[in-house]
Design a protein around this motif. Structure first.
Motif, PDB file in Angstrom:
ATOM      1  N   PRO A  28      34.253  52.285  16.284  1.00 32.09           N
ATOM      2  CA  PRO A  28      34.989  51.763  17.453  1.00 32.09           C
ATOM      3  C   PRO A  28      36.495  52.004  17.366  1.00 32.09           C
ATOM      4  O   PRO A  28      37.074  52.021  16.279  1.00 32.09           O
ATOM      5  CB  PRO A  28      34.677  50.264  17.429  1.00 32.09           C
ATOM      6  N   GLU A  29      37.113  52.180  18.518  1.00 34.00           N
ATOM      7  CA  GLU A  29      38.568  52.213  18.676  1.00 34.00           C
ATOM      8  C   GLU A  29      39.246  53.206  17.743  1.00 34.00           C
ATOM      9  O   GLU A  29      40.350  52.963  17.235  1.00 34.00           O
ATOM     10  CB  GLU A  29      39.146  50.808  18.491  1.00 34.00           C
ATOM     11  N   LEU A  30      38.605  54.324  17.526  1.00 39.11           N
ATOM     12  CA  LEU A  30      39.141  55.361  16.642  1.00 39.11           C
ATOM     13  C   LEU A  30      40.059  56.284  17.434  1.00 39.11           C
ATOM     14  O   LEU A  30      39.769  56.647  18.576  1.00 39.11           O
ATOM     15  CB  LEU A  30      37.983  56.151  16.051  1.00 39.11           C
ATOM     16  N   THR A  31      41.179  56.658  16.833  1.00 42.76           N
ATOM     17  CA  THR A  31      42.042  57.701  17.391  1.00 42.76           C
ATOM     18  C   THR A  31      41.916  58.925  16.494  1.00 42.76           C
ATOM     19  O   THR A  31      42.138  58.834  15.277  1.00 42.76           O
ATOM     20  CB  THR A  31      43.514  57.249  17.453  1.00 42.76           C
ATOM     21  N   VAL A  32      41.557  60.048  17.085  1.00 44.80           N
ATOM     22  CA  VAL A  32      41.318  61.273  16.320  1.00 44.80           C
ATOM     23  C   VAL A  32      42.240  62.378  16.822  1.00 44.80           C
ATOM     24  O   VAL A  32      42.233  62.713  18.004  1.00 44.80           O
ATOM     25  CB  VAL A  32      39.854  61.743  16.448  1.00 44.80           C
ATOM     26  N   VAL A  33      43.005  62.943  15.910  1.00 48.36           N
ATOM     27  CA  VAL A  33      43.839  64.110  16.196  1.00 48.36           C
ATOM     28  C   VAL A  33      43.206  65.308  15.490  1.00 48.36           C
ATOM     29  O   VAL A  33      42.854  65.219  14.311  1.00 48.36           O
ATOM     30  CB  VAL A  33      45.279  63.915  15.685  1.00 48.36           C
ATOM     31  N   THR A  34      43.066  66.417  16.203  1.00 56.05           N
ATOM     32  CA  THR A  34      42.465  67.596  15.589  1.00 56.05           C
ATOM     33  C   THR A  34      42.973  68.874  16.238  1.00 56.05           C
ATOM     34  O   THR A  34      43.369  68.877  17.403  1.00 56.05           O
ATOM     35  CB  THR A  34      40.920  67.540  15.672  1.00 56.05           C
ATOM     36  N   PHE A  41      33.378  64.699  19.723  1.00 61.62           N
ATOM     37  CA  PHE A  41      33.811  63.422  20.280  1.00 61.62           C
ATOM     38  C   PHE A  41      33.764  63.419  21.802  1.00 61.62           C
ATOM     39  O   PHE A  41      33.402  62.411  22.420  1.00 61.62           O
ATOM     40  CB  PHE A  41      35.224  63.096  19.788  1.00 61.62           C
ATOM     41  N   TYR A  42      34.119  64.534  22.427  1.00 63.43           N
ATOM     42  CA  TYR A  42      34.064  64.611  23.889  1.00 63.43           C
ATOM     43  C   TYR A  42      32.635  64.419  24.388  1.00 63.43           C
ATOM     44  O   TYR A  42      32.396  63.746  25.396  1.00 63.43           O
ATOM     45  CB  TYR A  42      34.599  65.955  24.372  1.00 63.43           C
ATOM     46  N   ARG A  43      31.677  64.997  23.685  1.00 61.58           N
ATOM     47  CA  ARG A  43      30.270  64.865  24.090  1.00 61.58           C
ATOM     48  C   ARG A  43      29.781  63.426  23.926  1.00 61.58           C
ATOM     49  O   ARG A  43      28.950  62.960  24.698  1.00 61.58           O
ATOM     50  CB  ARG A  43      29.388  65.824  23.275  1.00 61.58           C
ATOM     51  N   ALA A  44      30.291  62.755  22.887  1.00 61.97           N
ATOM     52  CA  ALA A  44      29.893  61.356  22.677  1.00 61.97           C
ATOM     53  C   ALA A  44      30.416  60.476  23.810  1.00 61.97           C
ATOM     54  O   ALA A  44      29.761  59.531  24.242  1.00 61.97           O
ATOM     55  CB  ALA A  44      30.409  60.861  21.333  1.00 61.97           C
ATOM     56  N   GLY A  45      31.615  60.774  24.289  1.00 61.22           N
ATOM     57  CA  GLY A  45      32.160  60.110  25.474  1.00 61.22           C
ATOM     58  C   GLY A  45      32.420  58.628  25.339  1.00 61.22           C
ATOM     59  O   GLY A  45      32.271  57.877  26.305  1.00 61.22           O
ATOM     60  N   ARG A  46      32.827  58.177  24.156  1.00 62.45           N
ATOM     61  CA  ARG A  46      33.133  56.744  23.987  1.00 62.45           C
ATOM     62  C   ARG A  46      34.474  56.429  24.638  1.00 62.45           C
ATOM     63  O   ARG A  46      35.505  57.026  24.271  1.00 62.45           O
ATOM     64  CB  ARG A  46      33.196  56.391  22.499  1.00 62.45           C
ATOM     65  N   PRO A  47      34.531  55.464  25.562  1.00 61.19           N
ATOM     66  CA  PRO A  47      35.803  55.136  26.229  1.00 61.19           C
ATOM     67  C   PRO A  47      36.810  54.467  25.305  1.00 61.19           C
ATOM     68  O   PRO A  47      38.011  54.450  25.598  1.00 61.19           O
ATOM     69  CB  PRO A  47      35.378  54.194  27.360  1.00 61.19           C
ATOM     70  N   ASP A  48      36.349  53.911  24.167  1.00 57.37           N
ATOM     71  CA  ASP A  48      37.272  53.229  23.257  1.00 57.37           C
ATOM     72  C   ASP A  48      37.849  54.162  22.194  1.00 57.37           C
ATOM     73  O   ASP A  48      38.642  53.731  21.356  1.00 57.37           O
ATOM     74  CB  ASP A  48      36.570  52.046  22.575  1.00 57.37           C
ATOM     75  N   GLN A  49      37.459  55.426  22.217  1.00 61.73           N
ATOM     76  CA  GLN A  49      38.015  56.389  21.280  1.00 61.73           C
ATOM     77  C   GLN A  49      39.003  57.306  21.993  1.00 61.73           C
ATOM     78  O   GLN A  49      38.748  57.758  23.113  1.00 61.73           O
ATOM     79  CB  GLN A  49      36.910  57.235  20.640  1.00 61.73           C
TER      80      GLN A  49
END
Length: 258
Positions: free
Chosen positions: A116-122, A131-139
């Protein structure tokens, strides 16, 4: 299709993509996995490709050679899975992390989509896609932008500038090689600049490198071995390398590649 024709077609595929999987070839040509393995053995015996677990890749040349993402994805799959699982245990909800480009970090991304609530820079297109495919609104997922490399990394001044103002908890860094002399390395000069920017932005550096990376030296160094706070590798690493890394890296984590 005759065996000779099929092998010629397989070789063309390997040279175009950098790597192939047995299962994909068997499905495409309507033959058994065993038949494809025999084809790959025949081509490998003639020095035309390199057999790896689950498939084959091009024969690797020198320190500036950069395999494609498909080529690297068929190598050391069990080891990468084990390393990714161990790395994922280091991430907590709400963390701001970076994942560099690479197949091991892409494997790690698969294990982080439920945090939950993860910020990912790549700077990795495949990592961002997970991550885009997972589509979690909290990430929050930040893809740096930049020029694309054969390994689907984004590099160049745009990528470096995007990272420059960031402050991150951890960087999970995949590398092309590691050695006592050169440290952690990459075959792409511009990717080294991006990786250095990621290292500078992160409080902690966790390197993921399977045992085959030891002794491999890419053309450009990223950081010395001791700069990593944690090195995650697998138990295929030889005893001499283990001893050296145990004395050099603050924390050496060994996982089972079986």
């Amino acid at each position: 299709m005759l065996a000779q024709q099929r092998q010629a077609a397989i070789l063309d595929r390997v040279r175009a993509a950098g790597g192939v999987r047995v299962s994909e070839l068997a499905s495409e040509y309507g033959v058994s996995d065993m038949t494809i393995r025999r084809d790959l053995e025949s081509l490998a015996d003639r020095g035309l490709l390199a057999k790896v677990h689950g498939g084959a890749t091009t024969v690797s040349p020198g320190s500036a050679h950069e395999p494609g993402f498909a080529a690297k994805s068929v190598r050391q799959r069990a080891e990468k899975s084990a390393m990714a699982m161990r790395a994922a245990a280091m991430v907590s909800p709400g963390d701001a992390i970076a994942l560099s480009a690479g197949t091991t970090t892409a494997e790690l991304a698969q294990r982080l989509v439920d945090v939950p609530e993860l910020t990912v820079v790549t700077n990795s297109i495949p990592v961002a896609d997970v991550f885009y495919r997972a589509g979690r609104p909290d990430q929050a997922v930040i893809l740096t932008g930049g020029t694309r490399t054969p390994s689907d990394a984004l590099v160049g001044p745009v990528a470096v500038a995007a990272i420059g103002a960031l402050h991150l908890d951890m960087l999970f860094l995949g590398v092309h090689g590691m050695s006592e002399r050169a440290g952690y390395t990459t075959p792409n000069l511009m990717e080294a600049d991006v990786n250095k920017a990621l290292v500078k932005a992160a409080e902690r550096l966790i390197v993921l490198a399977d045992h085959t990376k030891w002794g491999t030296v890419g053309i450009s160094s990223i950081v010395p071995l001791e700069r990593a706070h944690v090195l995650i590798t697998d138990d295929g690493l030889d005893e001499e390398a283990r001893a050296l890394l145990s004395e050099t890296v603050p924390e050496l984590v060994m996982v089972s590649g079986q």
